[in-house]
Each structure stands twice: as C-alpha cells, then as structure tokens.
Write a protein that holds these residues in place. Structure first.
Motif, PDB file in Angstrom:
ATOM      1  N   LYS A 636       1.110  -1.193  -0.468  1.00  0.00           N
ATOM      2  CA  LYS A 636      -0.121  -0.247  -0.195  1.00  0.00           C
ATOM      3  C   LYS A 636       1.336   1.053   0.750  1.00  0.00           C
ATOM      4  CE  LYS A 636      -5.034  -0.898   0.537  1.00  0.00           C
ATOM      5  NZ  LYS A 636      -5.460  -0.482   0.360  1.00  0.00           N
ATOM      6  N   ASP A 637       0.351   2.735  -0.427  1.00  0.00           N
ATOM      7  CA  ASP A 637       0.636   3.701  -0.533  1.00  0.00           C
ATOM      8  C   ASP A 637       1.163   3.701   1.419  1.00  0.00           C
ATOM      9  OD1 ASP A 637       0.724   3.300  -3.347  1.00  0.00           O
ATOM     10  OD2 ASP A 637       0.343   5.410  -2.941  1.00  0.00           O
ATOM     11  N   SER A 638       2.550   5.045   0.922  1.00  0.00           N
ATOM     12  CA  SER A 638       2.499   5.179   2.730  1.00  0.00           C
ATOM     13  C   SER A 638       1.910   6.271   2.385  1.00  0.00           C
ATOM     14  CB  SER A 638       4.454   5.779   2.064  1.00  0.00           C
ATOM     15  OG  SER A 638       4.038   6.829   1.806  1.00  0.00           O
ATOM     16  N   ALA A 639       1.816   6.497   4.480  1.00  0.00           N
ATOM     17  CA  ALA A 639       0.750   7.364   4.488  1.00  0.00           C
ATOM     18  C   ALA A 639       0.845   8.931   4.087  1.00  0.00           C
ATOM     19  CB  ALA A 639       1.053   7.693   6.406  1.00  0.00           C
ATOM     20  N   ARG A 640       2.817   9.091   3.918  1.00  0.00           N
ATOM     21  CA  ARG A 640       2.748  10.863   2.700  1.00  0.00           C
ATOM     22  C   ARG A 640       2.677  10.880   2.349  1.00  0.00           C
ATOM     23  NH1 ARG A 640       9.456  11.030   1.422  1.00  0.00           N
ATOM     24  NH2 ARG A 640       9.107  12.527   0.858  1.00  0.00           N
ATOM     25  N   LEU A 641       2.798   9.660   0.941  1.00  0.00           N
ATOM     26  CA  LEU A 641       2.236   9.672  -0.561  1.00  0.00           C
ATOM     27  C   LEU A 641       0.947   9.725  -0.036  1.00  0.00           C
ATOM     28  CD1 LEU A 641       3.246   9.709  -3.159  1.00  0.00           C
ATOM     29  CD2 LEU A 641       2.604   7.351  -3.474  1.00  0.00           C
ATOM     30  N   SER A 643      -0.966  11.040   2.248  1.00  0.00           N
ATOM     31  CA  SER A 643      -1.465  12.008   2.715  1.00  0.00           C
ATOM     32  C   SER A 643      -1.262  13.687   1.172  1.00  0.00           C
ATOM     33  CB  SER A 643      -0.593  12.893   3.309  1.00  0.00           C
ATOM     34  OG  SER A 643      -0.390  14.542   4.533  1.00  0.00           O
ATOM     35  N   LYS A 644       0.506  13.209   0.034  1.00  0.00           N
ATOM     36  CA  LYS A 644       0.578  14.236  -0.560  1.00  0.00           C
ATOM     37  C   LYS A 644      -0.609  13.958  -1.991  1.00  0.00           C
ATOM     38  CE  LYS A 644       4.046  15.535  -3.256  1.00  0.00           C
ATOM     39  NZ  LYS A 644       5.025  16.700  -3.339  1.00  0.00           N
ATOM     40  N   LEU A 645      -1.041  13.489  -1.971  1.00  0.00           N
ATOM     41  CA  LEU A 645      -2.153  12.863  -3.008  1.00  0.00           C
ATOM     42  C   LEU A 645      -2.871  14.049  -2.483  1.00  0.00           C
ATOM     43  CD1 LEU A 645      -3.344  11.715  -5.833  1.00  0.00           C
ATOM     44  CD2 LEU A 645      -4.140   9.524  -4.097  1.00  0.00           C
ATOM     45  N   ASN A 646      -3.834  13.463  -1.497  1.00  0.00           N
ATOM     46  CA  ASN A 646      -5.140  14.328  -0.834  1.00  0.00           C
ATOM     47  C   ASN A 646      -5.078  16.289  -0.985  1.00  0.00           C
ATOM     48  OD1 ASN A 646      -6.897  11.699  -0.526  1.00  0.00           O
ATOM     49  ND2 ASN A 646      -5.744  11.780   1.644  1.00  0.00           N
ATOM     50  N   PHE A 726       3.633  15.097   7.469  1.00  0.00           N
ATOM     51  CA  PHE A 726       4.615  15.042   6.327  1.00  0.00           C
ATOM     52  C   PHE A 726       5.005  16.150   5.372  1.00  0.00           C
ATOM     53  CE2 PHE A 726       1.835  11.941   6.646  1.00  0.00           C
ATOM     54  CZ  PHE A 726       2.771  10.948   7.283  1.00  0.00           C
ATOM     55  N   GLU A 727       3.979  17.390   5.359  1.00  0.00           N
ATOM     56  CA  GLU A 727       3.926  18.976   4.340  1.00  0.00           C
ATOM     57  C   GLU A 727       5.766  19.326   5.421  1.00  0.00           C
ATOM     58  OE1 GLU A 727       2.688  21.545   1.848  1.00  0.00           O
ATOM     59  OE2 GLU A 727       2.306  19.700   2.106  1.00  0.00           O
ATOM     60  N   LYS A 728       5.236  19.402   6.447  1.00  0.00           N
ATOM     61  CA  LYS A 728       6.944  20.435   7.368  1.00  0.00           C
ATOM     62  C   LYS A 728       8.039  19.644   7.068  1.00  0.00           C
ATOM     63  CE  LYS A 728       7.592  21.736  12.160  1.00  0.00           C
ATOM     64  NZ  LYS A 728       7.677  20.478  13.407  1.00  0.00           N
TER      65      LYS A 728
END
Ligand code: ANZ
Ligand code: ZN
Ligand code: ZN
Length: 811
Positions: A636-641, A643-646, A726-728
């Motif tokens: 599955k995609d990482s939580a980070r990716l 979040s970025k997608l969203n 993640f943004e930070k």
C-alpha cells in the motif's frame, strides 16, 4: 516513441461512438452550462489562439462533468454576416457553399483538439431552421412596438455598401475598413427599441456578481444613465425641450445649439439664413457622443431665437456640429461661462459669455466646478449644488421643467443592405402598408440567386421581391434588408437547450433546466455589443413569458490572448499563426493543451514558444512511460504519499474551479515527481487529475492499467486526510538538501573530495527529515540526534546544531 496521433484518433472515435458527451435533462441531477462565444467560422480555420480559447472551456467542462454534474457544452457557428459574404464574393463563390466548407473544416479541427462538445446540438445561423426563429423574434418585437422603422441619419460605409451601427464606427471610420471614412445618409431603417430596456440593463449590472469589473464598467458607460432636468424653451411660439445636467446655470444661457442632424432643424431656419446653414451642413460629418471633445466646434446661425423660461431673454439659436441628434432632445442650452465646448463656440462666433457661478476666471476658460451662485436672480448666494435642486423645483412649479433621466444607449439599428443575413419578415403593400409576414409562413428563406455588387443584393431577385400581400392578397413587395448578424448571437445559447425543435423556438421546460449559462467564456472585445444585446434578448423573451430569469450568464470569463512567437497577437493577417495540426503532429494535442494552460492563468496573455512546449512534452512522455510500465504489487502507499495525494486533490480542485489552471498543473507535476511505487488507487486518482488537460493519453493509460469505463466519465477524486506533519517534513528536508548542496559546492571549488555526509539534529527534530529524500544528493547521508552516544562525530560538529538548523559534517 508513442504514436500520440493514433491514441487521439482512437479515443475521439470511441467517445463519439459511445455518445458519452451527449446530455439530456436529468431530474435530480445538478446541471452546469459551459459556453464559449458563438464563433464566426472563418475559412482560414483555427489557429492556436482559437485552440487556447476552446481548451479553457473544455478543461472546465471535463472537470465539472467528472464532478458528477450534468454538463451542457455545445458548439455552433455564427455563420451569417458580412465577413462571410465579403470573403465569398472575393473568392468568387456563393456565400452558402463558402460558409459550409468553412464550417466543415472548423468542426474537423475542433474535434481534433479533443473538445468534448455535445455535437448533436450543433446550430448554424445560416440554416433556415435557425434564422426562422430570428424572424419569429422580430415579429414579436414588431407586435410589441419594439421593432420599428424610422428615417435616420445613418453611418454608411461605401466599401461595405451598408449601414453601420454606431458601435461599428471607430473614430469616424468603418470597423472593417480602417481606411474608409464613414458617410452620413438619411435612410428608412429598422430598429429594435433596446432603449425601452435601458434602465433595467443598467440597474441589473449589479446582479452580475461573477463578471469582470472592467466589463461591467464598460457597460455602465455605454448605457450611460444620466440624471438631469428637461427644460422647455419657446421658439417661434412652440415648445422645444432641452436636456441638461446643469440646471444651476440657466441664468447663464447666452445661445442655443441644435444638432446639425436634428430632423426638425429646417423648421427653425429662416429663409435668410438658409444658404448659410445648408453650406454648413455640407461641410460637416456626423458626430457621436464619444468624439465631441476633440471636435473643432463649428456652426451656423439659424435666424431664430428662443425664450429662456426663467429670464425671458431672447437668445439666438445656432446649428452646431457638437450636439448629437439622438441624445437628450438634440438641442442644448449653451452656457459658455461654465461649459468648455460652449466657451470655444462663443469665442469663435463672438457670442456673450456670462458668469453665473463664482470661483473661476471665465475670460481664460469655462469654469466647470461648483461655487456660489451669482447673476442668478433669487438664487444668488446659494451654493451651485443646492441651486440644482432649488432651480429644478422652481422650474417644476412654473411648469417649464422637470427631472429627467437620459440614457446614452441608442436604439439598435438592425437593417443591413446585405445578402448574407436573416431576411426581415415584412411585406410592403400599397393598400395595407407595412404588413408582417404571418408566423405560419416562416421562414422567409434567403433566395439562392442574387447579384452582388451594386446596392442591396436581395432587391435583384424578382421572385423574392414580388409577393402577394398576406392581408389583401394584392401586389406587394418584400423588405429587402436583412438583419444585423448580432441578432443571431443574442439567443443562440437558448437554442442549444433544444436545438432540434421544429415547432417552437425552444421548449420552455428544457431552457428552464439548463439556463442560465453558468460559465461564459470569451474575449473582452465583446464587452459592449454582444454582451448587451444578449442581455436585452433575455429580458425581452422573459417578458414574452418564455424565460423565468433576468440575466443570461452567471459568470463571465475573459480569456487572455495568445501571442505568436514574435510577441504580437496571433492572427492570420499578422502572419504569425501557429497551427494546431502542425503542433499536434510534432507533440501531440495533449501536450499542446497542457502547454497552453501551463504558462499563466488563462485570463492573461501568453506567448507561444517552441522551446516552452518541449517542457510539456517531456512531462507527458514521462507520464506515459511510467504508467505504461507500471506494476501494482501488494504494498500500500505510504501514509506520506497518501497525504500528498490528498493535498494535491484538494488544491487542484480549487485551482481548476477558479481557473488557475497553471497552478493546478504545477501541483500535478509535483505529485508525479514524488511517485516511486504507487498503488492502483493512487494511479487512478492521478490520471483523473491530469485528464481534463490531457484527455487522450490519460484515457489510454486508464485502460492500460485495467480501470473500468471511460476515464472521461469517472468520478473526480475526493481529498481524504491531509497530514500536515508530512508537509512540514518535506519543507525541512528540502532546506537541509539545499544547505548540504551549498557546502558541497564550496568543497568542490576548493578541489576537495566528499564521500559521506553526516547530519546532527536536536533530539526532538530527528524525525523532521526524510532520509530517503536525502538520497537526491548523490552521497550517503547519515542522520544522528546530537544526544546519540554512538554517533560518528570526529570534529565535534554536533555542538553547532540549532533548532531548525542541523549541523553538517562531510567526510
Ligand atoms: C447646459 C450645461 C451647462 C451643460 C454647463 C453642461 C455644462 P451627460 O452627463 O452626458 O448627460 N447635452 C445635452 N444634450 C446633448 C446633445 N444631444 N449633444 C451634446 N451635448 C448634449 O451630459 C449632459 C450635458 O450634455 C447637458 O448639460 C448638455 O449640456 C449636454 F455648464 O446643459 B449641459
Ligand atoms: Zn466598411
Ligand atoms: Zn395588402
């Protein structure tokens, strides 16, 4: 290399075969209406500038459609009118054949751009089935007294051999022939009484909340609502009205000026002065309110006098070139002390100049500001502002004046002495006079055979001209004028709602479902004519009971102009056009679409550049490659990716909504850059985001990754959880990479070698950095917290680390 051409062909034909862009009214489904301005199908076809315009609308449409709205996105052609007639004559062809060929070419080109129109709703204004309804509207206007004939001083272009509307006269010249001075002729013409709607057109500008401010200001100016007073002057025992906004200056009137084009001018010209006046009339040209300021004021004495209703003074009346016939009453009370035009005229003809408001020096020039009233009888000592009210009241009591609102807007002259327009459905009978053609006999078809060259072509077809009077069946003649082509674009958006209706202009229910237009896209040059006329038609058809709304378009979007590689606006006459076919052959149409909206937000002007499009090309190729080879594993995609997608989904959605396509593209590219291995859901979301811009390759890739149905009809992604952590992290990592790179550059310049990088962060900041992102540097990087006992730190660099700024050691 991928064959973009064959991918484009494949999807264009599948979309068409499956009719996926055809729409109908769906109950319970929210509708959306996207419309581009009715194009004139020029025989030279589309260039990239047109492609830019349509791409803007298509992206928006595709986006709204994927959001689950029932979107109407139609296309049609404003195929009647002067340009087509002139071009056809020049090419030695019949306007019909010529126009139809042009339309065919236009449609082919538009289809190749991947535009998602509902082609079943196509309308062409030269179809009798279309202009029949132009005539139908005319008959209803006629019934209500809104279509009428009058003799008018008209602008006549000798080259076009036709009458021009005021709007078509630019600086005294024809708008098509900048080299041809427009002449004035007195002719019987048909008009639409748009002035009956002047006040509503003016006041309803307030309702146009989503229209550009400058367009609204131009309309306000054009309609020009002016609050003033009308005053009765007596001339030879008869009452003549004038309109003024400066009733406070009534004691300063020293002469009157009547327009040289005033229809009753000759009534007040005495026998003695007639030669002088006629001589003056021969010399001058027509004037419009616009060019009054620059004009050299000229005139001739009429021999008559007017009586000032307040002072009872007898004052001379002049015919003058600086008073327009169709504003106010075509005559003014001249106050040279306080109006510069009058001042110049008084100087020239040695007329008295009287000061009635103090504050200026009227020997030098007119004083046009406010001040204290002098030489004004019982109003002396009052402020001129207050005197305005008081004098109007005084005039009112004496029954010689009253408040009056004037509009600059003129009645719309619709008569054209040309062939390629909708015939005016009127017959002239010796017994019955002006007889409207009965509705059942519509359309009055344009005859095929006419002679071009001299005067009005329709008059050269005897069969067309000589008819039976619908009333008394006696001999009668048809009207040979056709209607201004602007009538066609005044209601076409309504016909799209029910384009094939043979019985009615449209079904009220269908129009009620689709209208008003939600987003209307077109150029700024239409701020006045078309965009006022279509508002007028809407109000008229509403009053006929056909519509239930007051304004045709909720939002207006003015796109920027595409400039050619030479920096000038792209146009055929400039010779700087870039053709979509050629660009498409080299780069694919998706690349071109993407490039057109990447440069700037679409309301800005942009310059075409062959270098620029290379960048878009590389991106499209990378995307195509990546998705062609993609294999989805179990991971599955990482939580980070995620979040970025969203976050990207959220922002791109908002950017497209607000027409900031360029920003949306940047964010889509950044998302793509962060891809390594992705899961199928992410892949699908990405293709959805990109598809309004690059519909063909996205549709192809959608199929390649095994997704079902048409991507063009897939549901627009909805943003899930966005984790700001993640943004930070991304930001701080980016900063660290820059710091390391700076040091590496210094080392390189010193000729020193670097093998490994060590980073020391404060203990609680260790998780603020993505180790895998640091790989970009190209050297191994190790991160330690400063309190790590096992850290490698030979020179004790770690003591330098600060909050937000880790220490760095390079080996
Ligand atoms: C007397 C006066 C004295 C005026 C003064 C001005 C200054 P707007 O604001 O555009 O409505 N006017 C009236 N009819 C005209 C016509 N057919 N052609 C040219 N000018 C015309 O301007 C109204 C003013 O324009 C009127 O007020 C009139 O001149 C002039 F110190 O009346 B005034
Ligand atoms: Zn012309
Ligand atoms: Zn008759």
């Amino acid at each position: 290399m991928v064959s973009f051409k064959s991918i484009e062909k494949k999807w264009q034909s599948r979309w068409q075969k499956k009719k996926i862009f055809e729409v109908s009214e769906k109950k319970g489904r929210k509708k959306y209406y996207v419309l581009e301005m009715f194009p004139y199908p020029s025989s030279s076809g589309l260039h990239m500038g047109h492609a830019f315009n349509y791409t803007i609308g298509d992206i928006y449409t595709r986006f709204k459609r994927m959001q689950g709205l029932n979107v109407l996105y139609p296309m049609g052609y404003d195929s009647l009118g002067l340009p087509a007639e002139n071009a056809a004559i020049k090419a030695g062809q019949h306007p019909r054949a010529y126009t139809e060929k042009s339309i065919k070419n236009f449609i082919k080109q538009q289809k190749e751009l991947g535009l998602s129109y509902d082609w079943t709703r196509l309308v062409k204004s030269h179809d009798a089935e279309y202009y029949k309804w132009d005539q139908w509207i005319f008959l209803h206007m006629f019934k209500k007294g809104l279509a009428f004939r009058k003799k008018a001083s008209v602008n006549y272009c000798n080259k076009c051999q036709t009458v021009l509307a005021n709007e078509q006269v630019h600086d005294g010249k024809c708008w098509r022939h900048e080299d041809t001075q427009v002449e004035i002729k007195q002719l019987e013409q048909w008009f639409f009484k748009i002035t009956d709607y002047a006040n509503e057109l003016y006041e309803d500008i307030k309702k146009l909340k989503d229209w550009p401010e400058d367009v609204k200001a131009m309309q306000e100016n054009w309609i020009g609502k002016s609050h003033g007073t009308e005053i009765d002057f007596t001339i030879n025992g008869k009452k003549w009205k004038i309109f003024t906004t400066r009733q406070d200056t009534i004691y300063g009137v020293t002469f009157m000026v009547i327009s040289a084009q005033h229809p009753k001018l000759m009534e007040i010209v005495t026998a003695k002065q007639k030669p002088g006046v006629l001589n003056f009339l021969r010399k001058i040209k027509t004037t419009s309110m616009k060019d009054l300021e620059e004009l050299d004021k000229e005139g001739a004495f009429t021999g008559s006098y007017a009586v000032n209703p307040v002072t009872n003074e007898k004052i001379p009346i002049y015919a003058g070139n600086f008073v327009v016939a169709d504003y106010g009453y075509g005559m003014v009370m001249a106050v040279p002390g306080h109006d510069q035009r009058d001042w110049e005229f008084a100087k020239k003809y040695n007329l008295p100049i009287k000061e009635v408001i103090s504050g200026g020096n009227i020997k030098e020039r007119a004083y046009t500001d406010e001040g204290i009233m002098i030489n004004s009888g019982k109003f002396n000592g009052v402020s001129s502002e207050k005197a305005k009210e008081e004098i109007t009241e005084y005039l009112n009591k004496k029954k010689v004046g009253r408040k009056k609102i004037e509009f600059r807007l003129k009645d719309w002259l619709i008569s054209r002495q040309r062939y390629w327009g909708a015939p005016i459905p009127i017959v002239y009978c010796d017994n019955c006079g002006i007889v409207p053609v009965p509705e059942k006999q519509l359309p009055v078809r344009l005859p095929e055979k006419v002679k071009f060259g001299k005067g009005n072509p329709l008059a050269t077809n005897k069969k067309f001209v000589n008819v039976k009077c619908p009333n008394c069946k006696g001999k009668a003649k048809r009207e040979t004028d056709t209607m201004d082509t602007f009538v066609n674009s005044s209601w076409y958006f309504l016909r799209y709602c029910d384009a094939k209706n043979k019985k009615q202009i449209f079904d009220k229910k269908k129009v009620a479902y689709w209208m008003p237009v939600d987003t209307y896209i077109g150029g700024k040059e239409h701020a006045c004519m078309h965009l006022i006329y279509f508002r007028f038609y809407t109000k008229f058809l509403r009053d006929l009971g056909l519509l239930k709304f007051d304004e045709p378009a909720v939002r207006l979007f003015n796109q920027g102009m595409l400039h050619g590689p030479d920096g000038a606006v792209m146009s055929k006459s400039r010779g700087n056009v870039v053709l979509p076919e050629e660009v498409s052959k080299k780069y694919g149409i998706d690349t071109a679409r993407l490039f057109l909206v990447s440069l700037a937000s679409p309301d800005k002007d942009i310059i075409w550049s062959d270098n620029g499009i290379q960048g878009s090309m590389r991106f499209v190729n990378k995307v195509y490659d990546y998705f062609s080879k993609i294999k989805f594993g179990k991971i599955k995609d990482s939580a980070r990716l995620k979040s970025k997608l969203n976050k990207t989904i959220k922002e791109v959605t908002k950017d497209i909504q607000e027409f900031r396509y360029n920003l949306a593209v940047i964010k889509i590219k950044q998302l793509f850059d962060s891809f390594d291995k992705i899961d199928k859901k992410t892949a699908e979301s990405f293709l959805k985001l990109l598809s309004p811009f690059c519909p063909h390759i996205c549709e192809e890739l959608w199929q390649k990754i095994g997704s079902k149905g048409f991507l063009s009809l897939a549901e627009w992604p909805v943003a899930g959880k966005i984790d700001e952590k993640f943004e930070k992290q991304e930001k701080s990592t980016q900063k660290l990479v820059e710091d390391i790179n700076n040091i590496l550059t210094i080392l390189k310049n010193r000729g020193q070698k670097a093998n490994k990088v060590y980073v020391y962060t404060l203990p609680r900041e260790k998780d603020d950095y993505f180790e895998e992102d640091l790989e970009k540097i190209g050297l191994p990087v190790k991160i330690f917290a400063v309190d790590d006992k096992n850290k490698f730190d030979p020179t004790n660099k770690s003591k330098n680390s600060k909050p937000g700024k880790p220490a760095i050691y390079i080996e």
